[in-house]
Write a protein that holds these residues in place. Structure first.
Motif, PDB file in Angstrom:
ATOM      1  N   ASN A  14       0.826  -1.204  -0.008  1.00  0.00           N
ATOM      2  CA  ASN A  14      -0.099  -0.008  -0.038  1.00  0.00           C
ATOM      3  C   ASN A  14       0.828   1.205   0.021  1.00  0.00           C
ATOM      4  O   ASN A  14       1.339   1.398   1.122  1.00  0.00           O
ATOM      5  CB  ASN A  14      -0.774  -0.034   1.386  1.00  0.00           C
ATOM      6  N   ASN A  15       0.794   1.926  -0.982  1.00  0.00           N
ATOM      7  CA  ASN A  15       1.816   3.269  -1.147  1.00  0.00           C
ATOM      8  C   ASN A  15       0.858   4.479  -0.867  1.00  0.00           C
ATOM      9  O   ASN A  15       1.484   5.640  -1.330  1.00  0.00           O
ATOM     10  CB  ASN A  15       2.171   3.323  -2.751  1.00  0.00           C
ATOM     11  N   ASN A  16      -0.174   4.407  -0.386  1.00  0.00           N
ATOM     12  CA  ASN A  16      -1.151   5.600  -0.144  1.00  0.00           C
ATOM     13  C   ASN A  16      -0.843   5.737   1.438  1.00  0.00           C
ATOM     14  O   ASN A  16      -0.388   5.109   2.361  1.00  0.00           O
ATOM     15  CB  ASN A  16      -2.538   5.234  -0.277  1.00  0.00           C
ATOM     16  N   PHE A  17      -1.621   7.075   1.827  1.00  0.00           N
ATOM     17  CA  PHE A  17      -1.374   7.626   3.279  1.00  0.00           C
ATOM     18  C   PHE A  17      -2.691   7.407   3.906  1.00  0.00           C
ATOM     19  O   PHE A  17      -2.953   8.099   5.027  1.00  0.00           O
ATOM     20  CB  PHE A  17      -0.960   8.971   3.191  1.00  0.00           C
ATOM     21  N   TYR A  18      -3.396   6.381   3.613  1.00  0.00           N
ATOM     22  CA  TYR A  18      -4.780   5.964   4.076  1.00  0.00           C
ATOM     23  C   TYR A  18      -4.856   4.505   3.998  1.00  0.00           C
ATOM     24  O   TYR A  18      -4.348   3.684   3.049  1.00  0.00           O
ATOM     25  CB  TYR A  18      -5.935   6.768   3.293  1.00  0.00           C
ATOM     26  N   LEU A  19      -5.839   3.723   4.700  1.00  0.00           N
ATOM     27  CA  LEU A  19      -5.886   2.574   4.790  1.00  0.00           C
ATOM     28  C   LEU A  19      -6.778   1.956   3.646  1.00  0.00           C
ATOM     29  O   LEU A  19      -7.478   2.551   2.987  1.00  0.00           O
ATOM     30  CB  LEU A  19      -6.993   2.361   5.803  1.00  0.00           C
ATOM     31  N   VAL A  20      -5.941   0.821   3.069  1.00  0.00           N
ATOM     32  CA  VAL A  20      -6.778   0.083   1.957  1.00  0.00           C
ATOM     33  C   VAL A  20      -7.128  -1.226   2.358  1.00  0.00           C
ATOM     34  O   VAL A  20      -6.496  -2.005   3.178  1.00  0.00           O
ATOM     35  CB  VAL A  20      -5.645   0.119   0.925  1.00  0.00           C
ATOM     36  N   THR A  21      -8.331  -1.773   1.885  1.00  0.00           N
ATOM     37  CA  THR A  21      -8.973  -2.996   2.099  1.00  0.00           C
ATOM     38  C   THR A  21      -8.752  -4.149   1.183  1.00  0.00           C
ATOM     39  O   THR A  21      -9.322  -3.467   0.000  1.00  0.00           O
ATOM     40  CB  THR A  21     -10.233  -2.902   2.917  1.00  0.00           C
ATOM     41  N   ALA A  22      -8.420  -5.089   1.143  1.00  0.00           N
ATOM     42  CA  ALA A  22      -8.471  -6.038   0.033  1.00  0.00           C
ATOM     43  C   ALA A  22      -9.617  -6.915   0.486  1.00  0.00           C
ATOM     44  O   ALA A  22      -9.685  -7.641   1.557  1.00  0.00           O
ATOM     45  CB  ALA A  22      -7.353  -6.920  -0.160  1.00  0.00           C
ATOM     46  N   VAL A  23     -10.800  -6.923  -0.425  1.00  0.00           N
ATOM     47  CA  VAL A  23     -11.957  -7.716  -0.185  1.00  0.00           C
ATOM     48  C   VAL A  23     -12.156  -8.983  -1.032  1.00  0.00           C
ATOM     49  O   VAL A  23     -13.108 -10.098  -0.595  1.00  0.00           O
ATOM     50  CB  VAL A  23     -13.076  -6.672  -0.472  1.00  0.00           C
ATOM     51  N   TYR A  35     -10.767   1.694  -1.064  1.00  0.00           N
ATOM     52  CA  TYR A  35     -10.259   2.997  -0.343  1.00  0.00           C
ATOM     53  C   TYR A  35     -11.096   4.229  -0.462  1.00  0.00           C
ATOM     54  O   TYR A  35     -11.478   4.455  -1.819  1.00  0.00           O
ATOM     55  CB  TYR A  35      -8.740   2.979  -0.629  1.00  0.00           C
ATOM     56  N   LEU A  36     -11.440   4.913   0.326  1.00  0.00           N
ATOM     57  CA  LEU A  36     -12.075   6.296   0.303  1.00  0.00           C
ATOM     58  C   LEU A  36     -13.341   6.214  -0.531  1.00  0.00           C
ATOM     59  O   LEU A  36     -13.414   6.868  -1.616  1.00  0.00           O
ATOM     60  CB  LEU A  36     -11.144   7.160  -0.386  1.00  0.00           C
ATOM     61  N   CYS A  37     -14.023   5.067  -0.204  1.00  0.00           N
ATOM     62  CA  CYS A  37     -15.411   4.808  -0.660  1.00  0.00           C
ATOM     63  C   CYS A  37     -15.252   4.460  -2.159  1.00  0.00           C
ATOM     64  O   CYS A  37     -16.131   4.763  -3.150  1.00  0.00           O
ATOM     65  CB  CYS A  37     -16.242   5.860  -0.635  1.00  0.00           C
ATOM     66  N   HIS A  38     -14.395   4.121  -2.638  1.00  0.00           N
ATOM     67  CA  HIS A  38     -13.875   3.701  -3.987  1.00  0.00           C
ATOM     68  C   HIS A  38     -13.430   2.184  -4.270  1.00  0.00           C
ATOM     69  O   HIS A  38     -12.741   1.751  -3.320  1.00  0.00           O
ATOM     70  CB  HIS A  38     -12.613   4.800  -4.616  1.00  0.00           C
TER      71      HIS A  38
END
Length: 262
Positions: free
Chosen positions: A150-159, A230-233
């Motif tokens: 994860n290269n972002n500054f926020y949480l990412v969820t694998a579903v 992530y971020l409703c996307h």
């Protein structure tokens, strides 16, 4: 003989007229206000009876009065050069507000701008194989590893994880894994998934079972998609890999994973 009259001698009527006041008495402020109010009937009266309540006029510094019920109806005039119209440090406050807005916007764009989520297959972790001589088929169970960064500054969820295994352009195995893996900002994680494959090919069966052949490897093509939110996307990340699997032995034990040097 008639004698001349002395210039200092005056008649009685002339003495009485000189005794009067030469200049008329100047009217006081109250008389002037009353006269002005009688001329202009539309103007508010500045002199009233003692029964009404009055407030001191700030602009005329107490020289006149206005009715208290008209306090909210009258408008006070402020000179153009009044200091209240020129507050201090106005430019400083405006520059400071603009700087804060620009800084906040820049930081928001920097931290919230979507960056890529890297998905890299890490290879085979373990496998088991069995042969069916009656149908000349091979049953292969593989456990693979998938590295996610994860290269972002926020949480990412694998579903969700969808994987297909191909052998000679034919789909021999397929699996779907519904997972809930939360990846912290700027962190990496791994997903283990198992795929059951069935290969029905005579040449491949002979390669894996002949003892005269020293190399018993089969080439498998693995391709899949990982769904992340992530971020409703929601976003689907595709990946693929080619793996050589030793089909001579009955099983391949799990082995540690080593990262290749750059």
């Amino acid at each position: 003989m008639g004698g001349k009259l002395s210039p200092f001698w005056k008649a009685p009527d002339q003495k009485e007229s000189e005794g009067k006041v030469i200049l008329p008495r100047q009217p006081d402020a109250e008389d002037e206000i009353s006269n002005y109010a009688s001329i202009n009937s539309s103007a508010a009266s500045c002199v009233g009876t003692a029964r009404q309540s009055y407030a001191n006029c700030l602009t005329c510094r107490g020289t006149g009065r206005i009715p208290r019920e008209q306090e909210k109806q009258l408008v006070a005039l402020i000179p153009y050069g009044d200091q209240r119209l020129k507050p201090r440090r106005t430019k400083l406050y405006i520059c400071l507000a603009v700087t804060i807005c620009l800084l906040t916007t820049s930081l928001s764009i920097f931290f919230l701008f979507p960056r890529s989520v890297t998905v890299l297959p890490a290879g085979l972790n373990a496998s088991s194989i069995c042969f069916n001589a009656a149908t000349t088929s091979i049953s292969l169970n593989m456990t693979n590893v998938l590295n996610i960064t994860n290269n972002n500054f926020y949480l990412v969820t694998a579903v969700r994880l969808d994987v297909e295994v191909l052998h000679q352009s034919l789909v021999v195995g397929k699996t779907t894994v519904k997972t809930l893996l939360n990846m912290s900002p700027l962190q990496s994680s791994q997903i283990y998934y198992m795929v059951a494959s069935r290969i029905e090919d005579d040449n491949t069966y002979n390669i894996c079972t002949w003892t005269k052949v020293k190399v018993h490897n089969i080439l498998l093509h693995i391709q899949g998609t990982l769904t992340c939110t992530y971020l409703c996307h929601s976003e689907q990340l595709a990946f693929e890999d080619y793996q050589y699997v030793d089909c001579r032995g009955n099983a391949t034990l799990p082995h540690p994973l080593y990262h290749r040097p750059p």
